[in-house]
Every structure is written in C-alpha cells, then in structure tokens.
Design a protein around this motif. Structure first.
Motif: not given
Length: 404
Positions: A46-62, A67-70, A75-78
C-alpha cells in the motif's frame, strides 16, 4: 522477557513488494517464505503504490518538498518575530508593574478570568505569578480605620482653611477641635496626604533716616518684658499691588504679640505713622486706677526712619510720658517682634495674592490681622492666641493694681 521488534530495511521491503506484484505466489506463501506477517506485506504494498508517483517524477516531489519547506520557514520567521515582540512587550510591562505598589498590582487581578483563546485562560494563580503578588492577599479586605480617616479629613479641612499652618499649629488646632492625637501622628498623616505649609519669603527696607533729627537709644536690650503694654513697637513695610507699591504700618505689643493697630497708605509720611499711633492709643490706652493716670505703653520702640524721628511723632509720645526707644543703625533684629509679624503676614497671606487695588489689600489685611490676633496659634506663646494673651495680661495687671 519481551521479544525485540524486527526492523526491516527499505531494500528488503521493496524486494518483497515487487515479488508480490509479480502475482505468481499467494501473499501467505510469500509471507511464510520470508517469515513475516501477511499484514506487514500488505501494508508495505500500500505504501509502495502510494509513493510510486515520486519514483516516476522525483523532481516534482523535490519541488513540492522545497515549497513546503519554504512555507514552513516563512511561518517560523513570522512566529519568531511575534515571539520577539511579545517578549519585549512583556519585559516592558514587567518593569512598569514593578514600579506599582503591591496594592495597585492586586487590583489588576481578574478574579473571574475569561477565555483569552478558544482553549486557554489565565487562572487567578497564574495572574498572581505574572504580577508578582501573593495569592493569599488577593481576597484580603483591609479594615478601614475610621478614626484615622476622620483625623486625616480634619487635617485636610484645616489646610484648606489655613494653608500656612505647619504641623505644630495643625496639631494644636486638632487638639482644640477635640481630637486626641500626637504631634508625630499629625506629621505622618500630613506627609501621607502630601500637605506642606504654603509660605513665601521676601524682604524690603523702609528705613530712611534724616541726620538732623534726634535719635534715641535702644532700651530693650536685656529687658524682661513681663506684661502687655510694657513695650509696643512699630514699623513700615512695602506691599506690591497692581500699578505700584503701597505702605503698611502696624503697632505690636511685645509681650502678647498682638497687633494693636494697622494702616495702609499710598504715601510713607508722618500722616501714616501718626494715624496708626493715635489709633492704637485710642483703642488700647488703659489709665492707672490711681488718681494719677499712667499712660501705656511704658516703652515705644521704632527704627531710625525719618517718620519716627520727626518732632510730631516724638512729641506725641513724650507728652504721654512714654519712653522712646530706637533700633541701632542697621539693626533690624532690635525690632524683631514686628519684623517677625511682617514675615508671617507676607508669607502667610500677602505673597500668596495679587491685589488689584488698595481697597482689596485693606480688606484682606483686616481679615488676616483678625485671624492673626484671635485664631492663629503662636509658638512663643505656647500655642495661645495673641489677643487672648493680651487681654489676660491686662486683666491680671488691673487686679494686681487694685489689690495694691
């Protein structure tokens, strides 16, 4: 002893999931072969299939991760800025609260705290900690000292009526008004009320001698002044009104400190000094009970000003058999009794007012001298009032003379 939980590597999990996806063996067979639970294998798939998209397009995941990190960093600065601002405000408020007395800080405690946030409120205990007050004292209601408050109220009334009184005279006034209180208590209450005698000090010189006029020696040095009408003295002083200066003359009895007469004029001449002299003699000249009248006072003291050394003034005194005494040149202390009266009149009344006319000054001085003679306590008289002492001494002397 409990069995340690087996930890599986990512590579192992991936290998088994790929074997499962080949769909050649049942899940139970694969699980049994590798000695794992079928449920584990199912969860890994189940976990493998849910994250299969990341394997196909790693740049999108990164990118999404970045974006989430920024966003998280922003939020942390505010939050950091907000925490800094709140910290500075808290420290500023803490310093201000320290300057407040404990009783004032206690009044800031909300005994029925409301919600500051949907799930948070400041308890009474927490409020006390923040304000630096003892919780046990929050619910204490001090007893009102009605006697103390009554004395303070009366001290305030005395100040409003007679602002020139210091603590000793205020104490004497309270005793006369029926209050049993010590001088130290009066002084402390006046300090608590922030009351101080309203005074002012100025000095002027009105002595203008004329060389041709006869001067008389000073007769009061070492003299024991024992009764009223023993020694009178007089003097002239300046008083400022709107438009210029006017002159005030007065006569005082040395024994009682009572002011026997006073006059105000726009000129400093013999008419002024003769007017105040004749007025005092008419009001206070008491004949001796024997057939031969003995004029009063026995001694009349002045400075060496031309008005007092004039023939008309000295002749009036000598015709009545009054001994003339004059201050030494430049010795204002020789006439200290009248000098002290001037200081009292100016500090306690004149310098506190602005007079628009002579009539305003006359009215105010009539009022002040009435107060001075009949109401004002005098320290050198053991807090008696001047005119009371004057009349008591006259009465006592008359009784002595009747007996003799």
């Amino acid at each position: 002893m409990s069995k340690k939980r087996t930890k599986y590597t990512s590579a192992f999990k991936t290998k088994l999931v790929l074997e499962l996806l080949q769909n050649e063996s049942a899940i139970v067979q694969i699980a049994s072969k590798h000695n794992i639970l079928p449920q584990n294998l199912q969860n890994w798939k189940k976990t493998f299939l849910a994250n299969a998209e990341i394997a196909m397009e790693p740049s999108k995941a990164v990118k999404e991760y970045k974006d989430e990190l920024i966003k998280a960093q922003m939020r942390n600065e505010r939050l950091t800025t907000l925490v800094g601002k709140v910290t500075v405000e808290k420290e500023w408020l803490a310093k201000k609260l320290k300057s407040l007395g404990s009783s004032n800080r206690k009044q800031l405690v909300d005994l029925k705290p409301s919600l500051l946030h949907a799930s948070y409120s400041l308890s009474v205990n927490h409020q006390c900690q923040l304000l630096g007050v003892n919780r046990s004292g929050i619910y204490y209601k001090p007893k009102v000292n009605n006697t103390k408050q009554s004395i303070k109220n009366h001290i305030t009334k005395v100040f409003e009526k007679i602002p020139i009184y210091g603590e000793k005279k205020v104490h004497q006034q309270l005793l006369e008004d029926g209050y049993k209180v010590s001088l130290n208590t009066v002084a402390r209450y006046r300090q608590e009320l922030g009351l101080k005698a309203v005074l002012a000090v100025k000095q002027v010189n009105t002595t203008i001698p004329i060389k041709a006029h006869k001067k008389y020696s000073y007769k009061l040095r070492g003299l024991n002044i024992s009764h009223s009408n023993h020694v009178w003295s007089t003097d002239i002083t300046y008083v400022k009104i709107a438009g210029g200066m006017v002159y005030m003359a007065a006569i005082i009895d040395w024994h009682s400190k009572a002011v026997l007469s006073h006059r105000i004029s726009n000129t400093m001449d013999s008419q002024l000094v003769m007017g105040v002299l004749n007025d005092a003699l008419e009001k206070h000249l008491h004949p001796h009970p024997h057939p031969h009248p003995h004029p009063h006072p026995e001694i009349f003291n002045t400075d060496q000003g031309s008005q007092y050394t004039s023939e008309i003034h000295t002749k009036r005194l000598k015709d009545l058999g009054i001994t003339i005494s004059m201050d030494g040149k430049g010795r204002a202390t020789d006439n200290i009794c009248i000098e002290r009266f001037w200081r009292s009149a100016k500090c306690e009344r004149i310098y506190l007012n602005e007079y628009q006319s002579i009539s305003d000054l006359i009215t105010d001085m009539d009022d002040y001298i009435e107060f001075y003679n009949h109401q004002r306590f005098h320290e050198t008289l053991k807090y008696k009032k001047p005119m009371d002492v004057y009349q008591e001494s006259i009465k006592l002397n008359q009784e002595k003379k009747k007996v003799s």
